[in-house]
Scaffold this motif. Sequence first.
Motif, short mmCIF file in Angstrom:
data_model
loop_
_atom_site.label_atom_id
_atom_site.label_comp_id
_atom_site.label_asym_id
_atom_site.label_seq_id
_atom_site.Cartn_x
_atom_site.Cartn_y
_atom_site.Cartn_z
N UNK A 21 0.72 -1.55 0.35
CA UNK A 21 0.61 0.21 0.28
C UNK A 21 0.94 1.30 -0.18
N UNK A 22 1.71 1.38 0.41
CA UNK A 22 2.55 2.73 0.34
C UNK A 22 3.28 3.27 -0.47
N UNK A 23 2.84 4.73 -0.86
CA UNK A 23 3.44 5.13 -1.50
C UNK A 23 5.05 5.04 -2.67
N UNK A 24 4.95 5.23 -3.35
CA UNK A 24 6.79 5.10 -3.53
C UNK A 24 6.78 6.19 -4.77
N UNK A 25 7.26 7.56 -4.00
CA UNK A 25 8.17 8.77 -5.03
C UNK A 25 9.32 8.86 -4.81
N UNK A 26 9.74 9.57 -6.12
CA UNK A 26 11.08 9.32 -6.48
C UNK A 26 11.32 10.81 -6.98
N UNK B 100 5.50 2.32 -16.11
CA UNK B 100 5.63 1.41 -15.70
C UNK B 100 6.15 1.00 -13.94
N UNK B 101 6.62 2.00 -14.00
CA UNK B 101 6.30 1.76 -11.83
C UNK B 101 4.89 1.64 -11.23
N UNK B 102 3.98 2.76 -11.68
CA UNK B 102 2.25 2.69 -11.72
C UNK B 102 2.24 1.28 -11.67
N UNK B 103 2.23 1.33 -13.06
CA UNK B 103 1.77 -0.53 -12.92
C UNK B 103 1.99 -1.74 -12.18
N UNK B 104 3.25 -1.57 -11.76
CA UNK B 104 4.25 -2.25 -11.01
C UNK B 104 3.73 -2.43 -9.59
N UNK B 105 3.40 -1.33 -9.42
CA UNK B 105 2.64 -0.94 -7.96
C UNK B 105 1.35 -1.19 -7.98
N UNK B 106 0.71 -1.00 -8.64
CA UNK B 106 -0.69 -0.69 -8.88
C UNK B 106 -1.29 -0.04 -8.02
N UNK B 107 -0.64 1.02 -8.71
CA UNK B 107 -0.88 2.42 -8.37
C UNK B 107 -0.54 3.48 -7.13
N UNK B 108 1.17 2.75 -7.04
CA UNK B 108 1.52 4.09 -5.85
C UNK B 108 2.74 4.87 -6.51
N UNK B 109 2.67 4.57 -7.55
CA UNK B 109 4.45 5.50 -8.15
C UNK B 109 4.10 7.32 -7.82
N UNK B 110 4.66 7.90 -7.37
CA UNK B 110 4.90 9.80 -7.09
C UNK B 110 5.93 10.38 -8.02
N UNK B 111 6.17 11.36 -8.78
CA UNK B 111 7.09 11.75 -9.23
C UNK B 111 7.48 13.16 -8.77
#
Length: 460
Positions: free
Chosen positions: A91-96, A114-125
């Motif tokens: 569940x944890x968001x992943x921000x880079x 791609x990261x959003x797909x791999x994480x099921x919607x948890x990416x941030x830029x």
Amino acid sequence: MSKPLKQIHLAAHFPGVNNTTVWSDPAAGSHIEFESFVHFAKTAERAKFDFLFLAEGLRLREQGGKIYDLDVVGRPDTFTVLAALAAVTDRLGLTGTINSTFNEPYEVARQFATLDHLSDGRSAWNVVTSWDAFTGENFRRGGFLPQEERYSRAEEFLTTTQELFDSWHGDEILADQATGTFLKDAAAGAFVHQGQHFDIHGRFNVPRSPQGRPVIFQAGDSDEGREFAASTADAIFSRYATLKEGQAFYTDVKSRLAAYGRRPDQLLILPAATFVLGDTDQEAAELAREVRRQQVSGATAIKHLEFVWNRDLSAYDPEGPLPDVDPVVDEEHISRGRAQVRMYRDPIAIAREWRRLAEANKWSIRDLVINTGNRQTFVGAPATVARTINDFVQADASDGFILVPHITPGGLDPFADRVVPLLQERGVFRSEYEGTTLRDHLGLAHPDAAAGAPAERAAS
């Protein structure tokens, strides 16, 4: 009728090569081994934090022609680490942090989708810029971009990536591979962009991701940066750690949103914050003083002074008085690749003020750096820290905090175990995740939602 309590947003910054880090503590671990990232991420997720944040450096920093000591462990690639963490978190968001000056829209959009797909919607830029030629020497466009153009490129860069994300729509899915009919819409992924900085056309090859687009963060504090955040970002990092300064920043940035048709709740303001916990407030204060002395060794104090003096001060005793010579100006800076260099606009005035403080307080060089440098944001017993954090948020000085522990990777554990439960008892922080995506955690609408969602306006 009293207004309802605001819900606090919490995130965790993996400190890595950071001047808040205490390397000498026996509890300190690796800043590059994957297990350190895993420990840190799982602690943040156990505490129901919104996201984990990774900064990125594109070149090792130098001082006096030597690699700066905090960079000896190197700087691992952000996308690689976040993609790996997607597999060990749920569940944890992943921000880079990804730079808009030395990258291209197509490759960044592809990586984040791609990261959003791999994480099921948890990416941030976290969109950042860079104008210094030192960093640019690692890239084919080394140093070409004038400083005044960096936000212009960043704005167009973000617009272009959003066009790529939006080139796929939700119903453009694989149809019937047996008959060779792959897409319901033959235009899926098609894009054309012509602008000042980018002139590209083609097909974007990653289908619409769970969030539609990654959550967008911005970290600039200049007037240009604040305006960029108000027009485009979902959240902005703030460096203001006092209540009064935080409220002023909060009011200023939120007031800019209306010009872009946005509501105040559609941009979150999240300052970075350090902390020291103790069983009592007094114990925490004593520990905080010790941590600060660990963070500022004699060698570190001399290096810090060199940022301002712009000259080799290695012959000076860190436990002795400040130099009586003035800083060197109008020459190439002794420190390269460090944001701190740009913090001191008038080094002569800073040196004069520091000499005054050192004389008045009988401070050595090291004492001065310890007492004028960044202090821990929250110091106290868990109940004190929980109360202070809540007071900041309820008083509209922030919407939450990005916590930066001084120990890697276990420094977040005491906060998760001792402060988070108190915030939950107050009813101002979640006990369980209520959604699956980072947009859910942050209360942000999906770009495909009804007209008026912030991401829809950001693309306009």
